[in-house]
Design an enzyme around this catalytic site. Structure first.
Site, PDB file in Angstrom:
ATOM      1  N   LYS A 112      76.428  44.761   9.276  1.00  0.00           N
ATOM      2  CA  LYS A 112      76.879  46.127   9.065  1.00  0.00           C
ATOM      3  C   LYS A 112      78.120  45.891   8.427  1.00  0.00           C
ATOM      4  O   LYS A 112      78.339  46.495   7.405  1.00  0.00           O
ATOM      5  CB  LYS A 112      77.093  46.950  10.368  1.00  0.00           C
ATOM      6  CG  LYS A 112      75.826  47.034  10.992  1.00  0.00           C
ATOM      7  CD  LYS A 112      75.944  47.817  12.485  1.00  0.00           C
ATOM      8  CE  LYS A 112      74.412  48.052  13.260  1.00  0.00           C
ATOM      9  NZ  LYS A 112      74.827  48.507  14.579  1.00  0.00           N
ATOM     10  N   LYS A 125      69.339  47.128   7.725  1.00  0.00           N
ATOM     11  CA  LYS A 125      70.616  46.683   7.643  1.00  0.00           C
ATOM     12  C   LYS A 125      70.562  44.992   7.378  1.00  0.00           C
ATOM     13  O   LYS A 125      71.342  44.725   6.424  1.00  0.00           O
ATOM     14  CB  LYS A 125      71.562  46.718   8.923  1.00  0.00           C
ATOM     15  CG  LYS A 125      70.982  46.100  10.066  1.00  0.00           C
ATOM     16  CD  LYS A 125      71.860  46.618  11.577  1.00  0.00           C
ATOM     17  CE  LYS A 125      71.054  46.266  12.695  1.00  0.00           C
ATOM     18  NZ  LYS A 125      70.011  47.228  12.916  1.00  0.00           N
ATOM     19  N   VAL A 152      62.377  55.146  15.811  1.00  0.00           N
ATOM     20  CA  VAL A 152      63.241  55.800  14.697  1.00  0.00           C
ATOM     21  C   VAL A 152      62.173  56.465  13.779  1.00  0.00           C
ATOM     22  O   VAL A 152      62.579  57.853  13.477  1.00  0.00           O
ATOM     23  CB  VAL A 152      64.253  55.034  13.909  1.00  0.00           C
ATOM     24  CG1 VAL A 152      64.837  55.756  12.712  1.00  0.00           C
ATOM     25  CG2 VAL A 152      65.222  54.318  14.729  1.00  0.00           C
TER      26      VAL A 152
END
Length: 444
Positions: A215, A115, A23
């Site tokens: 999440k 998260k 990422v």
């Protein structure tokens, strides 16, 4: 004669990126590849000034020579030439958490895809913002490229949220899809998911529902207020899902999905949050979300139903969400951290006193029983259901081979406490070869 235009030099927004994995590299590429589009859409020039990773010499396929390098992510967050800390390491402790906490302590804006940190330490992060005046953006922490947080917090701000639910883990959705489409057992498909890189060597985080629960905790806080309450989530993964469950669910008119669901409790006290494999009517759009895709469904008043679907992970989708948060800060957009303006001293989105509530809400259930294949077994099962006053919609016996048989039952809506009592009573029958497998039916 036309007046001459004067050009004004644009200010810079200086970025420090902690974490140069898939990422992090994706963010660097996106900032470079879409530089013209970003420049046209933001009042500030975005410039990476520093990066952090464990190994400065590893070849990552991008040129890092223009950036200062820090081996310590916390040190990167404290640098004077970093305005926005972009944390892409992960973890509730260690380097990723250090980068976020140090950035907030310095009163900076922090953009994160972490998260677990937001879900488990959200109250602490809220206090740091309250004390030091920083800001936290976390769109990339939930559902990858789907703008689920922005959709809830901004697009649906005028609504009273009735429920939020979703397919929040692409690995589990991939496994369940493959099991159904190719008529394969769970263990077989899990091995393929590991070979393809969808699942880790230790897949527990995904298949036991922990990733989805992180999440869901965040979505629930945004939807209903308070701070994320990960510990309050009722959690069940997909290890126990059998191919027969998926196939018979479809015969009964349902699709079996691992969902995260948050909705106000029937008693009105707090919010029930759970992650579990459930049955969804085939007519519901979320039943058609396959493979590694994610989806989030929000019900609100007056908007009714809104569904967002897309890639929930990967370099491109997650980088897209990260850069969207950077752009929000560049544009001066600083929304409430979760679902309310002031959270540092606020309550959780779930009421601890309500955690024991099991009897108020009603739900339909789907049962798989593995029983002795002999006369009278169906009568024994039916007697338990009758004694417990649990009404049956449909019952089917399959795969009888003289030794064992499968009995599938769809029951009418009843309080969870009653259904739990039935499960216990059925499990005590002498004809039962395995403990009953039970799934809720979620209408969404």
């Amino acid at each position: 004669m036309a007046a001459a235009h004067t050009s004004t030099a644009r200010s810079e927004l200086r970025l420090g990126i902690a974490g140069l994995g898939t990422v992090g590299v994706g963010v660097l590429r996106l900032l470079s590849d879409n530089a013209a589009e970003l420049a046209a859409r933001a009042p500030l020039d975005l410039r990476v000034t520093a990066v952090s990773a464990r190994d400065a010499n590893r070849d990552r396929g991008v040129d890092l020579s223009a950036y200062a390098f820090e081996s310590d992510a916390g040190a990167l967050a404290r640098r004077d030439d970093v305005d926005v800390v972009v944390e892409l390491i992960g973890g509730t402790t260690g380097a990723g958490a250090d980068a976020v906490i140090e950035g907030l302590r310095a009163g900076k804006a922090v953009v994160t895809a972490n998260k677990a940190l937001v879900a488990e330490r959200g109250a602490e992060l809220a206090r740091l913002i309250d004390e030091h005046g920083g800001a936290l953006y976390y769109e990339a922490a939930v559902a990858g490229g789907i703008p689920a947080i922005k959709g809830l917090r901004e697009g649906l701000v005028a609504n009273r949220i009735v429920s939020v639910a979703g397919i929040l883990n692409g690995t589990c959705n991939f496994i369940l899809t493959k099991m159904k489409d190719e008529q394969r057992a769970f263990d077989d498909v899990l091995a393929e998911a590991q070979a393809l890189g969808y699942a880790e060597a230790d897949p527990s985080f995904d298949i036991d529902g922990v990733d989805a629960a992180h999440k869901l905790a965040i979505l629930s806080a945004v939807a209903f207020g308070g701070v994320p309450d990960f510990a309050a989530i009722e959690l069940e993964g997909i290890r126990g899902v059998a191919l027969a469950d998926i196939e018979m669910a479809e015969e009964f008119g349902f699709s079996l999905k691992l969902l995260g669901v948050a909705k106000p409790r029937a008693s009105g006290a707090g919010v029930r949050q759970y992650v579990a494999p459930v049955l969804v009517p085939l007519s519901n759009p979320i039943a058609g979300v396959h493979d590694s895709f994610n989806a989030v469904v929000v019900r609100g008043e007056p908007v009714d139903e809104v569904m967002m679907r897309g890639r929930g992970a990967g370099e491109g989708p997650t980088a897209s969400a990260v850069v969207a948060d950077i752009m929000d800060f560049a544009r001066g957009i600083n929304p409430p951290l979760f679902g309310a303006l002031a959270l540092a001293g606020g309550a959780s989105s779930t009421d601890g006193a309500a955690m024991g509530e099991t009897g108020g809400a009603s739900e339909r259930r789907f049962w798989r029983l593995v029983v002795d294949d002999r006369p009278g077994v169906i009568a024994e099962v039916s007697q338990v259901l009758s004694d417990q006053a649990l009404s049956v919609e449909k019952i089917v016996q399959k795969d009888a081979d003289g030794s064992r048989a499968h009995v599938f039952i769809l029951t009418h809506a009843a309080p969870r406490a009653k259904a739990d009592g039935v499960a216990q009573a059925l499990g005590a029958l002498n004809c039962m070869i395995e403990a009953p497998a039970v799934y809720s039916v979620e209408a969404l």
